[in-house]
Design an enzyme around this catalytic site. Structure first.
Site, short mmCIF file in Angstrom:
data_model
loop_
_atom_site.label_atom_id
_atom_site.label_comp_id
_atom_site.label_asym_id
_atom_site.label_seq_id
_atom_site.Cartn_x
_atom_site.Cartn_y
_atom_site.Cartn_z
N CYS A 279 23.70 -3.67 -83.38
CA CYS A 279 23.22 -2.87 -82.25
C CYS A 279 23.94 -1.53 -82.18
CB CYS A 279 23.42 -3.64 -80.94
SG CYS A 279 22.42 -5.14 -80.83
N CYS B 7 18.27 -2.86 -81.99
CA CYS B 7 18.72 -3.03 -80.62
C CYS B 7 19.67 -1.91 -80.21
CB CYS B 7 19.42 -4.39 -80.45
SG CYS B 7 20.66 -4.75 -81.71
#
Length: 272
Positions: A97, A178
Protein backbone atom coordinates in the site's frame (compact mmCIF):
# COMPACT_ATOMS: atom_id res chain seq x y z
CA UNK A 1 40.89 -59.83 -64.01
CA UNK A 2 41.26 -56.47 -65.60
CA UNK A 3 41.09 -53.41 -63.40
CA UNK A 4 38.05 -52.14 -65.22
CA UNK A 5 35.98 -55.07 -64.04
CA UNK A 6 36.18 -53.85 -60.46
CA UNK A 7 34.94 -50.32 -61.25
CA UNK A 8 31.20 -50.84 -60.67
CA UNK A 9 31.41 -52.50 -57.24
CA UNK A 10 33.66 -49.71 -56.01
CA UNK A 11 31.12 -47.06 -57.06
CA UNK A 12 28.35 -48.93 -55.29
CA UNK A 13 30.46 -49.17 -52.18
CA UNK A 14 31.17 -45.44 -52.27
CA UNK A 15 27.46 -44.68 -52.82
CA UNK A 16 26.52 -46.81 -49.85
CA UNK A 17 29.11 -45.05 -47.70
CA UNK A 18 27.71 -41.64 -48.72
CA UNK A 19 24.16 -42.71 -47.87
CA UNK A 20 25.28 -44.07 -44.48
CA UNK A 21 27.25 -40.89 -43.79
CA UNK A 22 24.26 -38.66 -44.61
CA UNK A 23 21.99 -40.83 -42.47
CA UNK A 24 24.38 -40.51 -39.52
CA UNK A 25 24.51 -36.74 -40.02
CA UNK A 26 20.70 -36.56 -40.05
CA UNK A 27 20.45 -38.62 -36.87
CA UNK A 28 23.10 -36.49 -35.17
CA UNK A 29 21.22 -33.35 -36.26
CA UNK A 30 17.98 -34.65 -34.75
CA UNK A 31 19.76 -35.57 -31.51
CA UNK A 32 21.39 -32.13 -31.37
CA UNK A 33 18.01 -30.44 -31.92
CA UNK A 34 16.35 -32.51 -29.18
CA UNK A 35 19.21 -31.77 -26.79
CA UNK A 36 19.06 -28.04 -27.61
CA UNK A 37 15.31 -27.89 -26.97
CA UNK A 38 15.70 -29.87 -23.73
CA UNK A 39 18.50 -27.56 -22.60
CA UNK A 40 16.40 -24.45 -23.33
CA UNK A 41 13.53 -25.91 -21.32
CA UNK A 42 15.88 -26.62 -18.43
CA UNK A 43 17.36 -23.11 -18.69
CA UNK A 44 13.88 -21.56 -18.55
CA UNK A 45 12.92 -23.74 -15.57
CA UNK A 46 16.22 -22.95 -13.84
CA UNK A 47 15.78 -19.20 -14.35
CA UNK A 48 12.22 -19.39 -13.01
CA UNK A 49 13.33 -21.36 -9.95
CA UNK A 50 16.35 -19.16 -9.19
CA UNK A 51 14.27 -16.00 -9.37
CA UNK A 52 11.55 -17.58 -7.24
CA UNK A 53 14.04 -18.65 -4.57
CA UNK A 54 15.09 -15.04 -4.05
CA UNK A 55 11.68 -14.47 -2.49
CA UNK A 56 10.94 -15.94 0.91
CA UNK A 57 8.01 -18.08 1.98
CA UNK A 58 7.16 -19.70 -1.36
CA UNK A 59 7.14 -23.31 -2.54
CA UNK A 60 8.86 -22.74 -5.88
CA UNK A 61 8.16 -26.24 -7.19
CA UNK A 62 4.42 -25.75 -6.56
CA UNK A 63 4.59 -22.36 -8.24
CA UNK A 64 6.33 -23.88 -11.27
CA UNK A 65 3.69 -26.60 -11.63
CA UNK A 66 0.89 -24.03 -11.31
CA UNK A 67 2.61 -21.85 -13.91
CA UNK A 68 3.34 -24.46 -16.56
CA UNK A 69 -0.10 -26.08 -16.40
CA UNK A 70 -1.46 -22.88 -17.95
CA UNK A 71 0.19 -23.40 -21.34
CA UNK A 72 1.86 -26.84 -21.60
CA UNK A 73 0.17 -29.04 -24.20
CA UNK A 74 -1.92 -26.16 -25.54
CA UNK A 75 -2.06 -24.31 -28.83
CA UNK A 76 0.20 -21.30 -28.03
CA UNK A 77 -2.50 -18.96 -29.34
CA UNK A 78 -5.25 -20.51 -27.21
CA UNK A 79 -4.10 -19.71 -23.67
CA UNK A 80 -6.71 -17.47 -21.96
CA UNK A 81 -5.89 -15.18 -19.03
CA UNK A 82 -7.82 -17.46 -16.69
CA UNK A 83 -5.39 -20.31 -17.37
CA UNK A 84 -2.96 -18.56 -15.02
CA UNK A 85 -5.46 -18.33 -12.13
CA UNK A 86 -3.87 -21.26 -10.23
CA UNK A 87 -0.46 -19.57 -10.45
CA UNK A 88 -1.87 -16.24 -9.23
CA UNK A 89 -3.55 -18.03 -6.31
CA UNK A 90 -0.37 -19.94 -5.42
CA UNK A 91 1.75 -16.77 -5.51
CA UNK A 92 -0.17 -15.21 -2.58
CA UNK A 93 0.39 -11.67 -3.84
CA UNK A 94 1.04 -9.20 -1.03
CA UNK A 95 0.14 -5.60 -1.89
CA UNK A 96 2.46 -2.75 -0.92
CA UNK A 97 0.00 0.00 0.00
CA UNK A 98 1.09 3.57 -0.93
CA UNK A 99 4.08 2.22 -2.88
CA UNK A 100 2.56 0.55 -5.94
CA UNK A 101 3.80 1.98 -9.23
CA UNK A 102 2.10 1.46 -12.59
CA UNK A 103 3.71 2.43 -15.88
CA UNK A 104 3.09 2.67 -19.61
CA UNK A 105 5.76 3.27 -22.27
CA UNK A 106 8.23 4.19 -19.52
CA UNK A 107 9.68 0.78 -18.64
CA UNK A 108 13.36 1.74 -18.77
CA UNK A 109 13.11 4.88 -16.65
CA UNK A 110 10.74 3.18 -14.19
CA UNK A 111 12.93 0.15 -13.60
CA UNK A 112 16.09 2.21 -13.46
CA UNK A 113 14.38 4.09 -10.63
CA UNK A 114 13.06 1.05 -8.73
CA UNK A 115 16.36 -0.82 -9.11
CA UNK A 116 18.19 2.04 -7.38
CA UNK A 117 15.60 3.24 -4.87
CA UNK A 118 13.16 1.43 -2.61
CA UNK A 119 10.43 4.06 -2.98
CA UNK A 120 8.03 2.12 -5.20
CA UNK A 121 7.11 -1.41 -6.25
CA UNK A 122 6.18 -2.34 -9.83
CA UNK A 123 4.61 -5.61 -10.95
CA UNK A 124 8.02 -6.73 -12.20
CA UNK A 125 9.48 -6.17 -8.70
CA UNK A 126 7.02 -8.65 -7.16
CA UNK A 127 7.24 -12.43 -7.31
CA UNK A 128 4.35 -12.42 -9.80
CA UNK A 129 6.31 -10.55 -12.44
CA UNK A 130 9.94 -11.13 -11.53
CA UNK A 131 10.02 -14.88 -12.25
CA UNK A 132 9.41 -14.43 -16.00
CA UNK A 133 10.29 -10.78 -16.68
CA UNK A 134 11.98 -10.51 -20.07
CA UNK A 135 11.38 -14.18 -20.95
CA UNK A 136 9.44 -15.88 -23.75
CA UNK A 137 7.69 -19.22 -23.44
CA UNK A 138 4.89 -21.33 -24.88
CA UNK A 139 3.65 -24.89 -25.20
CA UNK A 140 2.65 -26.99 -28.21
CA UNK A 141 -0.34 -29.27 -28.65
CA UNK A 142 0.61 -32.86 -27.88
CA UNK A 143 3.82 -31.90 -26.07
CA UNK A 144 4.66 -31.75 -22.37
CA UNK A 145 7.60 -29.40 -22.97
CA UNK A 146 8.11 -25.66 -22.49
CA UNK A 147 9.40 -23.95 -25.63
CA UNK A 148 11.32 -20.67 -25.73
CA UNK A 149 11.61 -20.36 -29.51
CA UNK A 150 8.97 -20.53 -32.23
CA UNK A 151 6.43 -18.92 -29.91
CA UNK A 152 3.92 -16.32 -31.20
CA UNK A 153 4.86 -12.68 -30.71
CA UNK A 154 2.88 -10.24 -28.56
CA UNK A 155 0.62 -9.10 -31.42
CA UNK A 156 0.46 -12.38 -33.37
CA UNK A 157 -2.61 -13.54 -31.45
CA UNK A 158 -4.53 -12.20 -28.46
CA UNK A 159 -4.42 -15.29 -26.27
CA UNK A 160 -0.76 -16.19 -26.59
CA UNK A 161 1.07 -17.57 -23.55
CA UNK A 162 3.10 -14.47 -22.71
CA UNK A 163 0.45 -11.84 -23.38
CA UNK A 164 -2.20 -13.70 -21.39
CA UNK A 165 0.20 -14.07 -18.47
CA UNK A 166 0.99 -10.35 -18.28
CA UNK A 167 -2.67 -9.44 -18.68
CA UNK A 168 -3.61 -11.77 -15.81
CA UNK A 169 -0.75 -10.68 -13.55
CA UNK A 170 -1.51 -7.02 -14.30
CA UNK A 171 -5.15 -7.59 -13.40
CA UNK A 172 -4.05 -9.01 -10.04
CA UNK A 173 -1.71 -6.06 -9.48
CA UNK A 174 -4.49 -3.56 -10.25
CA UNK A 175 -7.01 -5.33 -8.04
CA UNK A 176 -4.55 -5.33 -5.12
CA UNK A 177 -3.67 -1.61 -5.37
CA UNK A 178 -4.27 0.27 -2.15
CA UNK A 179 -3.68 3.66 -0.57
CA UNK A 180 -2.01 6.26 -2.79
CA UNK A 181 -0.81 4.75 -6.07
CA UNK A 182 1.43 6.21 -8.77
CA UNK A 183 1.43 5.83 -12.55
CA UNK A 184 4.48 6.90 -14.54
CA UNK A 185 3.40 7.73 -18.10
CA UNK A 186 5.22 8.92 -21.20
CA UNK A 187 4.95 12.63 -22.00
CA UNK A 188 6.74 12.22 -25.33
CA UNK A 189 3.76 10.60 -27.05
CA UNK A 190 0.36 12.06 -27.90
CA UNK A 191 -1.63 9.44 -25.98
CA UNK A 192 0.14 8.67 -22.67
CA UNK A 193 -3.07 6.92 -21.56
CA UNK A 194 -3.47 4.73 -24.63
CA UNK A 195 -6.62 2.59 -24.63
CA UNK A 196 -4.50 -0.25 -26.05
CA UNK A 197 -2.02 -0.27 -23.17
CA UNK A 198 -2.17 -2.72 -20.28
CA UNK A 199 -2.47 0.18 -17.85
CA UNK A 200 -5.54 1.58 -19.62
CA UNK A 201 -7.25 -1.68 -20.56
CA UNK A 202 -6.40 -3.90 -17.59
CA UNK A 203 -5.01 -2.07 -14.56
CA UNK A 204 -6.76 1.32 -14.33
CA UNK A 205 -10.29 -0.17 -14.57
CA UNK A 206 -9.46 -2.37 -11.57
CA UNK A 207 -8.46 0.49 -9.27
CA UNK A 208 -11.24 0.53 -6.68
CA UNK A 209 -12.14 3.52 -4.52
CA UNK A 210 -12.74 1.10 -1.65
CA UNK A 211 -8.98 0.51 -1.54
CA UNK A 212 -7.33 3.33 -3.52
CA UNK A 213 -7.47 6.88 -2.19
CA UNK A 214 -5.43 8.71 -4.79
CA UNK A 215 -3.82 8.24 -8.19
CA UNK A 216 -0.70 10.33 -8.79
CA UNK A 217 0.23 10.53 -12.46
CA UNK A 218 3.89 11.33 -13.10
CA UNK A 219 4.12 12.44 -16.72
CA UNK A 220 7.76 11.93 -17.67
CA UNK A 221 8.78 14.70 -20.05
CA UNK A 222 11.63 15.58 -22.39
CA UNK A 223 12.56 19.06 -23.68
CA UNK A 224 10.64 18.25 -26.88
CA UNK A 225 7.66 16.51 -25.26
CA UNK A 226 4.42 16.73 -27.23
CA UNK A 227 1.94 16.51 -24.37
CA UNK A 228 1.21 17.74 -20.85
CA UNK A 229 -1.15 17.08 -17.96
CA UNK A 230 -3.99 18.86 -19.78
CA UNK A 231 -3.98 16.51 -22.77
CA UNK A 232 -7.24 14.88 -23.80
CA UNK A 233 -5.71 11.45 -23.23
CA UNK A 234 -5.26 12.13 -19.50
CA UNK A 235 -8.72 13.66 -19.30
CA UNK A 236 -9.96 10.25 -20.45
CA UNK A 237 -8.05 8.68 -17.58
CA UNK A 238 -9.78 10.99 -15.11
CA UNK A 239 -13.19 10.09 -16.52
CA UNK A 240 -12.52 6.35 -16.33
CA UNK A 241 -11.27 6.36 -12.75
CA UNK A 242 -13.55 4.87 -10.15
CA UNK A 243 -15.57 7.65 -8.51
CA UNK A 244 -13.99 8.60 -5.21
CA UNK A 245 -10.35 8.25 -6.28
CA UNK A 246 -8.55 11.59 -6.11
CA UNK A 247 -6.58 12.37 -9.29
CA UNK A 248 -3.37 14.36 -9.52
CA UNK A 249 -0.92 14.89 -12.40
CA UNK A 250 2.60 16.31 -12.43
CA UNK A 251 4.91 16.93 -15.36
CA UNK A 252 8.38 15.75 -14.33
CA UNK A 253 11.49 15.95 -16.56
CA UNK A 254 13.16 12.57 -17.03
CA UNK A 255 16.42 14.15 -15.87
CA UNK A 256 14.81 14.87 -12.50
CA UNK A 257 13.59 11.28 -12.18
CA UNK A 258 17.11 10.05 -12.93
CA UNK A 259 18.62 12.50 -10.44
CA UNK A 260 16.33 11.24 -7.68
CA UNK A 261 17.07 7.62 -8.61
CA UNK A 262 20.80 8.25 -8.22
CA UNK A 263 20.64 10.36 -5.06
CA UNK A 264 19.52 8.48 -1.96
CA UNK A 265 19.63 11.73 0.06
CA UNK A 266 16.51 12.93 -1.77
CA UNK A 267 13.44 11.70 0.08
CA UNK A 268 11.02 9.61 -1.98
CA UNK A 269 8.28 12.17 -1.46
CA UNK A 270 10.50 14.95 -2.75
CA UNK A 271 11.34 13.33 -6.07
CA UNK A 272 8.51 15.24 -7.78
Amino acid sequence: MERGEHGAPRKKSRSRCCVCFLAVLAILGIIALVLALTLRHKQFHTTFRERCEKAEGYDCQKLWRAFEQAYVGRDPCQVPMEAYDPFIAEAHFKPACNRMLFWSKTKDVVHDFTNKRDCFVTLEDTLLGSVVDGLTWCGKEGSSETFTTGCPGWTDCVNNSVRSFWNRASAAFGEAACGDVTAMLNGSIETPFSPYSIFASIEAPRLSSSRVKKLNVVLVTQPDSVTNCETASLKDLQKELDRGIVYNCQEVPEAKVQECASNSHIACGACW
